[in-house]
Design a protein around this motif. Structure first.
Motif, short mmCIF file in Angstrom:
data_model
loop_
_atom_site.label_atom_id
_atom_site.label_comp_id
_atom_site.label_asym_id
_atom_site.label_seq_id
_atom_site.Cartn_x
_atom_site.Cartn_y
_atom_site.Cartn_z
N ALA A 1 0.77 -1.27 0.29
CA ALA A 1 -0.05 0.05 0.02
C ALA A 1 1.08 1.16 -0.25
CB ALA A 1 -0.90 -0.09 1.15
N ALA A 2 0.41 2.16 -0.90
CA ALA A 2 1.25 3.29 -0.91
C ALA A 2 0.63 4.70 -0.33
CB ALA A 2 1.62 3.78 -2.47
N SER A 3 1.45 5.42 0.26
CA SER A 3 0.70 6.78 0.67
C SER A 3 1.80 7.89 0.43
CB SER A 3 0.57 6.79 2.38
OG SER A 3 1.65 6.49 2.94
N GLY A 4 1.16 8.92 0.24
CA GLY A 4 2.10 10.29 -0.02
C GLY A 4 2.09 10.54 -1.60
N ARG A 5 1.75 9.64 -2.39
CA ARG A 5 1.51 9.82 -3.78
C ARG A 5 0.73 8.66 -4.10
NH1 ARG A 5 5.84 12.98 -7.56
NH2 ARG A 5 3.92 12.66 -8.69
N THR A 6 0.05 8.76 -5.53
CA THR A 6 -0.55 7.61 -6.18
C THR A 6 0.46 7.02 -6.98
OG1 THR A 6 -1.42 8.93 -7.83
CG2 THR A 6 -2.72 8.95 -6.08
N PHE A 7 0.23 5.71 -6.96
CA PHE A 7 1.00 4.82 -8.06
C PHE A 7 0.86 5.18 -9.56
CE2 PHE A 7 3.60 2.31 -5.49
CZ PHE A 7 2.64 1.47 -4.59
N SER A 8 -0.10 5.97 -9.86
CA SER A 8 -0.35 6.31 -11.09
C SER A 8 0.67 6.27 -12.11
CB SER A 8 -1.39 7.43 -11.52
OG SER A 8 -0.98 8.55 -11.04
N SER A 9 1.73 7.10 -11.59
CA SER A 9 2.75 7.25 -12.62
C SER A 9 4.03 6.34 -12.22
CB SER A 9 3.24 8.89 -12.72
OG SER A 9 3.86 9.06 -11.34
N TYR A 10 3.97 5.47 -11.64
CA TYR A 10 4.93 4.55 -11.10
C TYR A 10 5.07 3.31 -11.49
CZ TYR A 10 6.45 8.04 -7.63
OH TYR A 10 6.84 9.16 -6.86
N TYR B 1 9.85 -7.86 -0.64
CA TYR B 1 9.90 -6.43 -0.59
C TYR B 1 9.11 -5.89 -1.82
CZ TYR B 1 14.01 -6.78 2.72
OH TYR B 1 14.56 -7.05 3.68
N CYS B 2 8.31 -4.73 -1.70
CA CYS B 2 7.93 -4.31 -2.69
C CYS B 2 8.60 -2.91 -2.91
CB CYS B 2 6.33 -3.62 -2.63
SG CYS B 2 5.88 -2.66 -1.46
N PHE C 1 9.94 -0.24 -16.17
CA PHE C 1 10.16 -0.66 -15.17
C PHE C 1 11.64 -1.46 -15.10
CE2 PHE C 1 10.63 -5.42 -15.99
CZ PHE C 1 9.87 -5.52 -17.10
N TYR C 2 12.32 -1.53 -13.96
CA TYR C 2 13.69 -2.21 -14.14
C TYR C 2 13.78 -3.30 -13.13
CZ TYR C 2 15.20 2.12 -16.22
OH TYR C 2 15.40 3.28 -17.20
N THR C 3 14.66 -4.19 -13.36
CA THR C 3 14.95 -5.41 -12.65
C THR C 3 15.86 -5.18 -11.74
OG1 THR C 3 16.35 -6.44 -14.27
CG2 THR C 3 14.09 -7.11 -14.38
N ALA C 4 16.49 -4.34 -11.77
CA ALA C 4 17.56 -4.05 -10.78
C ALA C 4 17.20 -3.27 -9.53
CB ALA C 4 18.81 -3.27 -11.38
N TYR C 5 17.45 -3.81 -8.35
CA TYR C 5 16.95 -3.39 -7.09
C TYR C 5 17.30 -2.00 -7.02
CZ TYR C 5 21.10 -4.82 -4.56
OH TYR C 5 22.44 -4.94 -4.30
N SER C 6 18.68 -1.52 -7.55
CA SER C 6 19.41 -0.16 -7.08
C SER C 6 18.67 0.89 -7.91
CB SER C 6 20.83 -0.44 -7.48
OG SER C 6 20.80 -0.69 -8.92
N GLN C 7 17.76 0.56 -8.66
CA GLN C 7 16.85 1.51 -9.52
C GLN C 7 15.91 2.19 -8.62
OE1 GLN C 7 17.91 2.97 -12.16
NE2 GLN C 7 19.54 1.49 -12.93
N TYR C 8 15.36 1.49 -7.84
CA TYR C 8 14.19 1.86 -6.91
C TYR C 8 14.31 2.61 -5.86
CZ TYR C 8 11.81 -1.54 -10.05
OH TYR C 8 11.00 -2.13 -11.09
N ARG C 9 13.99 3.79 -5.74
CA ARG C 9 14.10 4.56 -4.54
C ARG C 9 13.21 4.29 -3.06
NH1 ARG C 9 13.10 10.37 -6.61
NH2 ARG C 9 11.59 9.37 -8.07
N TYR C 10 12.13 3.94 -3.45
CA TYR C 10 11.04 3.64 -2.27
C TYR C 10 10.79 2.37 -1.91
CZ TYR C 10 10.54 8.34 -3.84
OH TYR C 10 10.59 9.74 -4.32
N TRP C 11 11.04 1.80 -0.86
CA TRP C 11 11.12 0.63 -0.41
C TRP C 11 10.06 0.28 0.85
CZ3 TRP C 11 13.31 -3.76 -2.70
CH2 TRP C 11 14.21 -3.28 -3.68
N GLY C 12 9.37 -0.59 0.76
CA GLY C 12 8.55 -1.45 1.94
C GLY C 12 9.54 -1.78 2.97
N GLN C 13 8.90 -2.24 4.00
CA GLN C 13 9.72 -2.64 5.11
C GLN C 13 9.97 -4.24 5.05
OE1 GLN C 13 6.48 -2.28 5.07
NE2 GLN C 13 5.50 -3.92 6.40
N GLY C 14 9.44 -4.84 4.16
CA GLY C 14 9.59 -6.31 4.08
C GLY C 14 8.66 -7.16 4.85
N THR C 15 8.48 -8.30 4.37
CA THR C 15 7.67 -9.30 4.97
C THR C 15 8.11 -10.44 4.69
OG1 THR C 15 5.24 -9.85 5.37
CG2 THR C 15 5.97 -9.32 2.98
#
Length: 125
Positions: free
Chosen positions: A23-32, A95-96, A105-119
């Protein structure tokens, strides 16, 4: 800024199913794009699936193709990872991640700035 909160992990027997939520907050996922990754003990973080919100493009790693499915709920600004036919080798912290890649999209995790806490997902044999 985007905050991601994951839920849905747990312990399941081999062959079972789980559904993870991001679940995302702060911004919508629409451009992500939203990526799902996992990391088992002693191993590198592994890309498993991605979803591009605009257009609905999905992509799955071979290791999960045919077993895992991404879906979304626009109203809840949430992405789901349905995991079926789970195997012991699927055991990992999941993780999301999200970022604005303008339709890609990218498959390299280093490309993503925002991360969930993990489950934690644990699949017993």
């Amino acid at each position: 800024q985007v905050q991601l909160v994951e839920s849905g992990g747990g312990l399941v027997q081999a062959g079972g199913s789980l559904r993870l939520s991001c679940a995302a907050s702060g911004r919508t996922f629409s451009s992500y794009a939203v990526g799902w990754f996992r990391q088992a003990p002693g191993k590198e973080r592994e890309f498993i699936a991605a979803f591009v919100w605009s257009g609905g493009l999905t992509y799955y790693a071979d290791s999960v193709k045919g077993r895992f499915t991404i879906s979304r709920d626009n109203a809840k600004n949430t992405v789901y990872l349905q995991m079926n036919s789970l195997k012991p080798e699927d055991t990992a912290v999941y993780y999301c991640a999200a970022d604005s890649f303008r339709g890609q999209f990218y498959t390299a995790y280093s490309q993503y700035r925002y991360w969930g806490q993990g489950t934690q997902v644990t699949v017993s044999s």
